[in-house]
Design a protein around this motif. Structure first.
Motif, PDB file in Angstrom:
ATOM      1  N   SER A  65      -1.358  -5.580   0.769  1.00  0.00           N
ATOM      2  CA  SER A  65      -0.333  -4.650   1.231  1.00  0.00           C
ATOM      3  C   SER A  65      -0.607  -4.430   2.717  1.00  0.00           C
ATOM      4  O   SER A  65      -1.717  -4.635   3.194  1.00  0.00           O
ATOM      5  CB  SER A  65      -0.367  -3.351   0.449  1.00  0.00           C
ATOM      6  N   SER A  66       0.419  -4.033   3.443  1.00  0.00           N
ATOM      7  CA  SER A  66       0.270  -3.862   4.881  1.00  0.00           C
ATOM      8  C   SER A  66       0.196  -2.386   5.235  1.00  0.00           C
ATOM      9  O   SER A  66       0.931  -1.569   4.710  1.00  0.00           O
ATOM     10  CB  SER A  66       1.452  -4.507   5.614  1.00  0.00           C
ATOM     11  N   THR A  67      -0.696  -2.063   6.154  1.00  0.00           N
ATOM     12  CA  THR A  67      -0.776  -0.707   6.675  1.00  0.00           C
ATOM     13  C   THR A  67       0.063  -0.583   7.953  1.00  0.00           C
ATOM     14  O   THR A  67       0.178   0.509   8.497  1.00  0.00           O
ATOM     15  CB  THR A  67      -2.230  -0.309   6.984  1.00  0.00           C
ATOM     16  N   GLN A  68       0.650  -1.681   8.411  1.00  0.00           N
ATOM     17  CA  GLN A  68       1.446  -1.690   9.643  1.00  0.00           C
ATOM     18  C   GLN A  68       2.850  -1.193   9.362  1.00  0.00           C
ATOM     19  O   GLN A  68       3.419  -1.482   8.315  1.00  0.00           O
ATOM     20  CB  GLN A  68       1.509  -3.097  10.229  1.00  0.00           C
ATOM     21  N   LYS A  69       3.410  -0.445  10.292  1.00  0.00           N
ATOM     22  CA  LYS A  69       4.781   0.081  10.113  1.00  0.00           C
ATOM     23  C   LYS A  69       5.713  -0.497  11.117  1.00  0.00           C
ATOM     24  O   LYS A  69       5.414  -0.925  12.137  1.00  0.00           O
ATOM     25  CB  LYS A  69       4.762   1.596  10.205  1.00  0.00           C
TER      26      LYS A  69
END
Length: 69
Positions: A65-69
């Motif tokens: 999963s990505s923590t980037q927005k």
């Protein structure tokens, strides 16, 4: 990072730290069987939390999963 056809068996944290920057802090590995067949998946958990979802003698799957927005 995904390394395919690694010839290393077994992998451990000490070996891992020899050749990857400290920002890469998570890995899953599939040890080689003889001289071929190993693989290693390496990632930065601060950017992409990963969870091992499947592994057998031929394959490794990690769900990211990505923590980037």
């Amino acid at each position: 990072i995904c390394l395919q056809e690694t010839k290393r068996s077994p992998f451990d944290l000490a070996f891992f730290r020899l050749f990857y920057p400290s920002t890469f802090d998570s890995f899953e590995c599939l040890p080689s069987n003889g001289a071929s067949g190993g693989s290693m998946i390496i990632w930065k958990s601060s950017m992409f939390p990963g969870q091992l979802i499947f592994q057998n003698e031929y394959a490794t799957s990690v769900l990211f999963s990505s923590t980037q927005k």
